[in-house]
Design a protein around this motif. Structure first.
Motif, PDB file in Angstrom:
ATOM      1  N   LEU A   1       0.828  -1.210   0.000  1.00 43.01           N
ATOM      2  CA  LEU A   1       0.000   0.000   0.000  1.00 43.01           C
ATOM      3  C   LEU A   1       0.858   1.254   0.000  1.00 43.01           C
TER       4      LEU A   1
ATOM      5  N   SER B   1       0.712   3.675  -3.258  1.00 39.69           N
ATOM      6  CA  SER B   1      -0.040   4.910  -3.059  1.00 39.69           C
ATOM      7  C   SER B   1       0.847   6.108  -2.768  1.00 39.69           C
TER       8      SER B   1
ATOM      9  N   ARG C   1      -3.951   9.190   5.524  1.00 39.55           N
ATOM     10  CA  ARG C   1      -4.353   8.487   4.301  1.00 39.55           C
ATOM     11  C   ARG C   1      -3.882   7.035   4.346  1.00 39.55           C
TER      12      ARG C   1
ATOM     13  N   TYR D   1      -3.432   5.193   7.055  1.00 38.22           N
ATOM     14  CA  TYR D   1      -4.292   4.491   8.001  1.00 38.22           C
ATOM     15  C   TYR D   1      -5.633   4.151   7.365  1.00 38.22           C
ATOM     16  N   TYR D   2      -6.160   5.096   6.602  1.00 32.92           N
ATOM     17  CA  TYR D   2      -7.425   4.863   5.909  1.00 32.92           C
ATOM     18  C   TYR D   2      -7.293   3.702   4.927  1.00 32.92           C
ATOM     19  N   LEU D   3      -6.224   3.690   4.132  1.00 31.73           N
ATOM     20  CA  LEU D   3      -6.035   2.621   3.143  1.00 31.73           C
ATOM     21  C   LEU D   3      -5.822   1.262   3.812  1.00 31.73           C
TER      22      LEU D   3
ATOM     23  N   GLU E   1      -6.956   0.346   6.805  1.00 32.59           N
ATOM     24  CA  GLU E   1      -8.242  -0.080   7.358  1.00 32.59           C
ATOM     25  C   GLU E   1      -9.165  -0.589   6.249  1.00 32.59           C
ATOM     26  N   LYS E   2      -9.180   0.109   5.126  1.00 39.74           N
ATOM     27  CA  LYS E   2     -10.032  -0.290   4.004  1.00 39.74           C
ATOM     28  C   LYS E   2      -9.583  -1.660   3.449  1.00 39.74           C
ATOM     29  N   GLU E   3      -8.286  -1.860   3.350  1.00 39.03           N
ATOM     30  CA  GLU E   3      -7.741  -3.120   2.800  1.00 39.03           C
ATOM     31  C   GLU E   3      -8.013  -4.300   3.716  1.00 39.03           C
TER      32      GLU E   3
ATOM     33  N   SER F   1     -10.396  -4.604   6.093  1.00 40.04           N
ATOM     34  CA  SER F   1     -11.780  -4.863   6.507  1.00 40.04           C
ATOM     35  C   SER F   1     -12.584  -5.555   5.422  1.00 40.04           C
TER      36      SER F   1
END
Length: 113
Positions: free
Chosen positions: A91, A95, A103, A105-107, A109-111, A113
């Motif tokens: 990631l 990215s 950003r 942390y967001y990626l 968490e998204k990956e 979950s």
């Protein structure tokens, strides 16, 4: 012939075989107390033989004995952590978010979950 000319190599080889037998659990035995006792005995033998390379390996085993015993106790390794680390690194690399922690942390968490 090799061992006749270099008995130190024979000692190191025998110590490696002994460690291998412990890690294989000698006949499938998974008794944690027995494995810990065998590892401590192996460490004492290595210390007494005083072979530099084996002493280095003994230090590594000593530092990680908790993880080694957990492997036998729970039949687990740290491969899950390595896999997670690899995903996070992918990631970051894809990215380019080294400087933007939110950003990242967001990626992550998204990956996950």
């Amino acid at each position: 012939m090799l061992f006749q000319n270099y008995p130190v190599i024979q000692k190191a080889y025998e110590e490696c075989l002994y460690f291998r037998r412990i890690m294989e659990g000698e006949g499938g035995e998974k008794n944690i107390v027995r494995i810990k006792k065998d590892l401590l005995l192996w460490m004492k033998i290595v210390e007494n033989d005083n072979i530099d390379e084996m002493l280095i390996f003994k230090k590594i085993v000593g530092r990680n004995i908790h993880y080694i015993l957990n492997h036998f106790r729970y039949n687990t390794t740290n491969s899950v952590a390595y896999s997670l680390h690899n995903k996070i690194q992918c990631l970051i690399n894809s990215s380019r978010v080294n400087e933007e922690k939110e950003r990242l942390y967001y990626l992550v968490e998204k990956e996950l979950s």
